[in-house]
Motif scaffolding. Structure first.
Motif, PDB file in Angstrom:
ATOM      1  N   ILE A   9       0.862  -1.037  -0.025  1.00  0.00           N
ATOM      2  CA  ILE A   9       0.035   0.145   0.092  1.00  0.00           C
ATOM      3  C   ILE A   9       0.950   1.149  -0.070  1.00  0.00           C
ATOM      4  O   ILE A   9       1.898   1.532   0.655  1.00  0.00           O
ATOM      5  CB  ILE A   9      -0.918  -0.028   1.166  1.00  0.00           C
ATOM      6  N   ILE A  10       0.412   2.211  -0.850  1.00  0.00           N
ATOM      7  CA  ILE A  10       1.261   3.415  -0.914  1.00  0.00           C
ATOM      8  C   ILE A  10       0.235   4.573  -0.446  1.00  0.00           C
ATOM      9  O   ILE A  10      -1.047   4.552  -1.102  1.00  0.00           O
ATOM     10  CB  ILE A  10       1.836   3.729  -2.251  1.00  0.00           C
ATOM     11  N   SER A  11       0.628   5.419   0.469  1.00  0.00           N
ATOM     12  CA  SER A  11      -0.478   6.113   0.983  1.00  0.00           C
ATOM     13  C   SER A  11       0.137   7.706   0.896  1.00  0.00           C
ATOM     14  O   SER A  11       1.211   7.913   1.504  1.00  0.00           O
ATOM     15  CB  SER A  11      -0.708   5.735   2.456  1.00  0.00           C
ATOM     16  N   PHE A  40      -3.190   2.004  -3.639  1.00  0.00           N
ATOM     17  CA  PHE A  40      -2.963   3.328  -3.178  1.00  0.00           C
ATOM     18  C   PHE A  40      -4.049   3.795  -2.268  1.00  0.00           C
ATOM     19  O   PHE A  40      -5.173   3.376  -2.168  1.00  0.00           O
ATOM     20  CB  PHE A  40      -2.868   4.507  -4.121  1.00  0.00           C
ATOM     21  N   ALA A  41      -3.904   4.789  -1.320  1.00  0.00           N
ATOM     22  CA  ALA A  41      -4.694   5.336  -0.356  1.00  0.00           C
ATOM     23  C   ALA A  41      -4.618   6.634  -0.197  1.00  0.00           C
ATOM     24  O   ALA A  41      -3.319   7.273  -0.088  1.00  0.00           O
ATOM     25  CB  ALA A  41      -4.507   4.695   0.969  1.00  0.00           C
ATOM     26  N   GLY A  42      -5.542   7.456  -0.569  1.00  0.00           N
ATOM     27  CA  GLY A  42      -5.438   8.949  -0.434  1.00  0.00           C
ATOM     28  C   GLY A  42      -6.934   9.619   0.254  1.00  0.00           C
ATOM     29  O   GLY A  42      -7.466   9.021   0.858  1.00  0.00           O
ATOM     30  N   VAL A 100       4.024  -4.480   3.182  1.00  0.00           N
ATOM     31  CA  VAL A 100       4.601  -3.265   3.496  1.00  0.00           C
ATOM     32  C   VAL A 100       3.627  -2.105   3.416  1.00  0.00           C
ATOM     33  O   VAL A 100       2.913  -2.191   2.328  1.00  0.00           O
ATOM     34  CB  VAL A 100       6.271  -3.096   2.936  1.00  0.00           C
ATOM     35  N   VAL A 101       3.736  -0.908   4.081  1.00  0.00           N
ATOM     36  CA  VAL A 101       3.123   0.271   3.749  1.00  0.00           C
ATOM     37  C   VAL A 101       4.065   1.410   3.524  1.00  0.00           C
ATOM     38  O   VAL A 101       4.961   1.645   4.508  1.00  0.00           O
ATOM     39  CB  VAL A 101       2.110   0.473   4.935  1.00  0.00           C
ATOM     40  N   VAL A 102       3.733   2.337   2.656  1.00  0.00           N
ATOM     41  CA  VAL A 102       4.657   3.337   2.202  1.00  0.00           C
ATOM     42  C   VAL A 102       3.870   4.697   2.426  1.00  0.00           C
ATOM     43  O   VAL A 102       2.678   4.696   1.819  1.00  0.00           O
ATOM     44  CB  VAL A 102       5.181   3.318   0.811  1.00  0.00           C
ATOM     45  N   ILE A 112      -3.611   5.175   7.219  1.00  0.00           N
ATOM     46  CA  ILE A 112      -3.129   4.083   6.666  1.00  0.00           C
ATOM     47  C   ILE A 112      -1.737   3.743   7.374  1.00  0.00           C
ATOM     48  O   ILE A 112      -1.598   2.407   7.963  1.00  0.00           O
ATOM     49  CB  ILE A 112      -3.114   4.070   5.079  1.00  0.00           C
ATOM     50  N   VAL A 113      -0.832   4.649   7.253  1.00  0.00           N
ATOM     51  CA  VAL A 113       0.507   4.109   8.054  1.00  0.00           C
ATOM     52  C   VAL A 113       0.276   4.010   9.393  1.00  0.00           C
ATOM     53  O   VAL A 113       0.797   2.951   9.916  1.00  0.00           O
ATOM     54  CB  VAL A 113       1.446   5.335   7.858  1.00  0.00           C
ATOM     55  N   LYS A 114      -0.669   4.778  10.157  1.00  0.00           N
ATOM     56  CA  LYS A 114      -0.756   4.485  11.549  1.00  0.00           C
ATOM     57  C   LYS A 114      -1.490   2.962  11.689  1.00  0.00           C
ATOM     58  O   LYS A 114      -1.034   2.343  12.863  1.00  0.00           O
ATOM     59  CB  LYS A 114      -1.771   5.507  12.238  1.00  0.00           C
ATOM     60  N   ALA A 115      -2.259   2.618  10.862  1.00  0.00           N
ATOM     61  CA  ALA A 115      -2.982   1.252  10.924  1.00  0.00           C
ATOM     62  C   ALA A 115      -2.045   0.208  10.810  1.00  0.00           C
ATOM     63  O   ALA A 115      -2.168  -0.829  11.692  1.00  0.00           O
ATOM     64  CB  ALA A 115      -4.082   1.318  10.120  1.00  0.00           C
TER      65      ALA A 115
END
Length: 373
Positions: A9-11, A40-42, A100-102, A112-115
């Motif tokens: 995931i890229i956020s 992606f998350a936005g 992995v999350v970016v 998203i990164v916090k989750a």
């Protein structure tokens, strides 16, 4: 969803300065791992919801919004949106099961990164500016790696997590294959002329446009200098009408320049705002620059970006408050000073960091616990 498929995931988002580096990172990951499933998350309603699908990637929108810097009841609504976003982000991360999350910065990257961090999924942060954003500072403690574009970022982040990678830029700018002759021909400019490129971003920069409008007589009285002027979409009509009333032959006017590679190679000097992505491009094209930092950004980070270059004699900085009076005269003086042009060009070239997207992509893959080849 295949359990053994690489999932990332890229956020982040909100502005092109966050979105386009994120897409560049995704493209670089796909080059190394074509099998990767990238989501992606936005933020709902922001430009990433349009630009990311255009680039060929899926995106999920969160109802997150940015806090106002002044005390206002609207911030209560922002808190409610943040809580909703955290719940939605937690569900999305748990269901998608990324390796992995970016996070590429901006308030849209936070939930998203916090989750992911709460679920013990490795996270990597990318900080574009020389002054770290609030979201990235809050997320840094539990991040595994933090990729930065400027030296001295241990002021904001744990030193052992920092990696100097630079900011990802568009591939056609990183690897310029066009010539100055082609650039001049594209804009219809005589090769004997000097060229000043003025960039205010896709929407435009009011101060830059007003600075030129206020000095049209100076531009007109220097016919050996041609100005390629990107007004931005918000200001194009106003500037066009002024030029119809007061024609200036040595101006090439555009709302948006689609072939930036040709504009860069044609230019002898460049006037620009000081967004992180733009500065990364300017370092790669290595042209003498005058930076006018926008005062309308969080924590005045554009001034810090510009000072990082000006303090190394790699660019000239003109404060926004002094641009109307000084900017055009400063630019024309630069175009007539070959020694200063050479110094600025050589020094800004030293700050260029190439292949940033690929370097960051490799760091992302190292965190996945899968074969990154």
């Amino acid at each position: 969803m295949e359990n053994n498929q690489l999932r990332i995931i890229i956020s982040g988002g909100g502005t092109g300065g966050h979105i386009f580096p994120a897409i560049s990172i995704a493209n670089a990951i796909r080059e190394i791992r074509p099998d990767a499933d990238i989501l992606f998350a936005g933020a709902e309603g922001r430009m990433e919801m349009e630009k990311v699908p255009q680039a060929g990637y899926k995106i999920v929108g969160l109802p997150v919004a940015g806090f106002s810097r002044s005390l206002t009841p609207k911030n209560l609504i922002v808190v409610l949106k943040l809580m909703k976003s955290l719940i939605k982000a937690y569900r999305k991360v748990r269901n998608f099961k990324p390796h992995v999350v970016v996070g590429v910065g901006g308030y849209a990257s936070g939930p998203i990164v916090k989750a992911a961090q709460r679920l013990n999924i490795p996270t990597l942060l990318q900080e574009q500016n020389s002054y770290a954003g609030v979201t990235n500072k809050l997320l840094a403690k539990k991040a595994k790696k933090i990729c930065v574009a400027y030296e001295g970022m241990e002021r904001y982040f744990p030193a052992e997590k920092i990696m100097l990678t630079g900011n990802p830029v568009r591939q056609d700018i990183e690897n310029l294959t066009v010539t100055r002759t082609e650039g001049l021909a594209h804009f219809g400019i005589d090769p004997s002329k000097k060229v000043l490129l003025v960039l205010g971003g896709s929407l435009g920069a009011r101060t830059l446009n007003q600075s030129l409008l206020g000095k049209l007589d100076v531009v007109k009285s220097n016919p050996d200098i041609v100005v390629i002027w990107q007004t931005g979409k918000l200001y194009y009509q106003t500037v066009k009408e002024e030029l119809e009333k007061n024609p200036v032959e040595n101006i090439r006017l555009f709302d948006f320049i689609r072939r930036m590679d040709l504009a860069y190679v044609a230019a002898d000097a460049i006037i620009s705002r000081a967004g992180a992505g733009t500065i990364s491009e300017l370092c790669l094209v290595a042209k003498p620059c005058i930076l006018v930092p926008s005062p309308n950004v969080a924590e005045d980070h554009q001034t810090r970006n510009a000072l990082a270059l000006a303090n190394k004699n790699a660019a000239i900085m003109v404060p926004d408050s002094k641009a109307l009076e000084q900017l055009v005269n400063e630019a024309f003086a630069l175009l007539n000073d070959e020694s200063l042009q050479k110094t600025l060009s050589e020094n800004i070239a030293k700050l260029a960091l190439r292949n940033s997207a690929k370097v960051i992509a490799k760091e992302v893959l190292k965190l996945t616990n899968t074969n990154s080849k």
